[in-house]
Structure formats: C-alpha cells, structure tokens
Write an enzyme that holds these catalytic residues in place. Structure first.
Site, PDB file in Angstrom:
ATOM      1  N   HIS A   1       8.040  -0.244  -5.727  1.00  0.00           N
ATOM      2  CA  HIS A   1       7.372   1.048  -5.530  1.00  0.00           C
ATOM      3  C   HIS A   1       8.017   1.851  -4.385  1.00  0.00           C
ATOM      4  O   HIS A   1       8.516   2.947  -4.593  1.00  0.00           O
ATOM      5  CB  HIS A   1       5.891   0.830  -5.193  1.00  0.00           C
ATOM      6  CG  HIS A   1       5.085   0.162  -6.264  1.00  0.00           C
ATOM      7  ND1 HIS A   1       4.817   0.736  -7.489  1.00  0.00           N
ATOM      8  CD2 HIS A   1       4.470  -1.047  -6.290  1.00  0.00           C
ATOM      9  CE1 HIS A   1       4.072  -0.070  -8.221  1.00  0.00           C
ATOM     10  NE2 HIS A   1       3.849  -1.170  -7.525  1.00  0.00           N
TER      11      HIS A   1
HETATM   12  O1  RIB Z   1       0.529   1.310  -5.086  1.00  0.00           O
HETATM   13  C1  RIB Z   1       1.645   0.780  -4.425  1.00  0.00           C
HETATM   14  C2  RIB Z   1       1.725   1.288  -3.027  1.00  0.00           C
HETATM   15  O2  RIB Z   1       0.606   0.834  -2.271  1.00  0.00           O
HETATM   16  C3  RIB Z   1       2.949   0.763  -2.279  1.00  0.00           C
HETATM   17  O3  RIB Z   1       3.307   1.686  -1.296  1.00  0.00           O
HETATM   18  C4  RIB Z   1       2.422  -0.487  -1.631  1.00  0.00           C
HETATM   19  O4  RIB Z   1       3.175  -0.850  -0.477  1.00  0.00           O
HETATM   20  C5  RIB Z   1       1.043  -0.049  -1.228  1.00  0.00           C
HETATM   21  O5  RIB Z   1       1.152   0.673  -0.004  1.00  0.00           O
END
Ligand code: RIB
Ligand code: CA
Length: 309
Positions: free
Chosen positions: A238
């Site tokens: 992500h």
């Molecule tokens: O949904 C994923 C996000 O939420 C990423 O940034 C993970 O590190 C959490 O912060």
C-alpha cells in the site's frame, strides 16, 4: 532532473517501513523530514519505529513526532495486522539519533515555507497531522504543491465495506485535507491492492542478501500469516505504491475527480466519496484518483531500488 522536496507522514507500520526503505533509495526525492502519527499502532510506537527504521538503513533524515490521537475520535489501531510493536514482531536496534521534539504540524509548515511552495507531502497514515497543520496555519494550502496519499478507495474498504483504514481512523482530518484546495493524488485500495507481492517474490527479495532486503521479507510475515487465514497469499504494498507514484507516475493510471469524506454515516463512515463513476459531479475537482498500476513494472522498480542497499 531536479529533486522533489517531500515530507513523508506515516504510521510505521509494516508497509510504511517498506515505503521508507524504498524512499531512501529514490534519487529524485529530497526527503526533508519524516513525521509520524497515531495509526497502525499508537503514536509513541510509530515514532519509535520511524526512528529505528531510518537508523537501521543508515538514513540521516530527521523523524518528528505527531498526533497522539485522531482529531475527534478515539485511537483505532491495526495491531492485528502490524503486530503490537508495529513491525510484525521484528526488533530493530534502538536508534541513538537525537530525539526530535518539534511537532509534525509545525515541521510541515516550517519546511513548506522553506520550500517556497514546492513541497509535496506523501501521507501514508491517518491525516491527523496534516489537518492540524491546516487548522493552525491558514496559508498552508498556498505552500503545498501536492499531497499524495495512501488512503481511501473509490470502491470498497478494508476496515468496513465502505472505508479504508487511513481515512476511517480520522475521517474529519481526511475531509479537511480534501476540502483544503490542495491537489490530492489518492493512491487508494483501487490501485494498492494491485501493487502486491507474492510469497516467492518476497523470498526472491530476501535472497538478495542484504539486511534491508531480508527485513523487507521478514517484516511482512506476521501480516501474511493473518492474510492467509483470510484466503490471501499476497501482500499489498500500500504505502510503497504512494511513494513510487510520487517519484514517477508513468506506470500508474489515474483520473481527475472530486473526492470528499463521509464523516457521519453509520455504515459509510470514512468512505471517500468520489464522483469518478457518477453522473452527478462535485463542484470542485482537486483530486486525482489513482486506479491502476503496471504490476510487473512496479515490482521491477521495487527490486531495483532495494538492490541499491
Ligand atoms: O489501508 C492500508 C493503510 O493503512 C496503510 O497505510 C497501512 O500502513 C495502514 O496505515
Ligand atoms: Ca501506513
């Protein structure tokens, strides 16, 4: 090519740690500061993890502490995914770098002034620090060139069927950011779920042999074991997606859109409401919703960057 001045606002956090390791190796990013926030784990732990991670990779970038909780809501973490320590159970040596005390929101404003309108923010945690900076400094929107976020989703969610974690944790902060008029490039689940690595690819990374490449594989194992109970055997990168997008968006696809955040819904709290697929359009289009990435090219960039350690 001139470097892009950035601040990375994060909540390390397993994928935040990967994003920081990659950012350190991207020559076109001039990372002026790292700011941390309560998110995946409480703020004191994200701050400690940010400090320890940059020290582990030999990166002399200052790490600053941020908000201890969302603007109006209780702390909500994702420790089931990231581990109680936020690093999937991997223990890094304690950093002996000077412990910064300047607050994240003051750092964002100070460096934005120094960069004379060229600063970009890469926000890969809840947007609480950004919202506080916006509330405290009324001229901040004129000083920020762009904010690239990992957050939201035009379709779907990972905390509820409607909401992604970074938005869900502090929806009021996220909506303040989208309403600020600053151009927001949203790397939401629409694209980050396509930026995934498989178990063999993680092993290939570790086989490069450096401590950083081994950490890349090791730090995601706790999350991977949880994902496997959900029938998934891949790890979505992500936060790395937002960092690589900021440096070079040529392998990504995005569309201009209006985006606002639901802050009242019973079932839709934290949803990033976009007019991407809607006849009815918002009045303002200050966002780009990133919807796709060439995964092979993305993965090649991840490996090329990690091989620089
Ligand atoms: O949904 C994923 C996000 O939420 C990423 O940034 C993970 O590190 C959490 O912060
Ligand atoms: Ca994060």
């Amino acid at each position: 090519m001139s470097k892009i001045p950035v601040i990375i606002d994060c909540d390390p956090g397993v994928d935040d740690a990967l994003a920081l390791m990659l950012a350190h190796q991207i020559n076109t990013l001039d990372v002026r500061a790292i700011t941390t926030v309560s998110g995946n784990v409480p703020a004191d732990i994200t701050f400690r993890n940010g400090r320890n991670l940059v020290s582990f990779i030999g990166w002399e970038v200052p790490v600053y502490p941020g908000a201890q909780k969302p603007l109006m809501r209780q702390v909500h973490t994702a420790s089931e995914v990231h581990g109680a320590d936020g690093m999937g159970g991997i223990v890094l040596p304690e950093s002996n770098a000077p412990k910064e005390t300047e607050a994240a929101w003051d750092v964002i404003y100070r460096i934005a002034k120094e960069c004379k309108g060229e600063l970009q923010l890469i926000a890969v945690g809840p947007m609480t620090n950004i919202a506080i900076a916006l509330a405290k400094y009324s001229d901040l929107p004129q000083l920020i060139r762009r904010i690239v976020i990992m957050g939201g989703a035009a379709i779907g969610g990972n905390v509820t069927p409607a909401a992604e974690f970074n938005i869900y944790v502090d929806p009021e902060a996220a909506d303040m950011m989208f309403a600020s008029g600053i151009p927001i490039h949203m790397c939401g689940l629409d694209v980050t779920m396509k930026a995934y690595m498989t178990k063999p690819e993680l092993e290939e990374m570790a086989a490069i042999g450096t401590k950083e490449c081994k950490l890349f594989r090791d730090v995601v194992q706790h999350a991977l074991k949880l994902f496997e109970t959900w029938g998934m055997d891949t790890v979505a990168l992500h936060d790395p997606a937002a960092v690589l997008y900021t440096a070079d968006d040529s392998i990504f696809r995005g569309e201009e859109a209006g985006v606002r955040v639901e802050t009242k819904g019973k079932r839709t709290l934290g949803k990033t409401v976009t007019d991407l697929y809607s006849d009815k359009q918002f009045d303002e289009h200050h966002a780009v919703v990133v919807t796709d990435v060439d995964r092979e090219a993305f993965l090649q960039r991840v490996f090329d960057l990690m091989k620089k350690y």
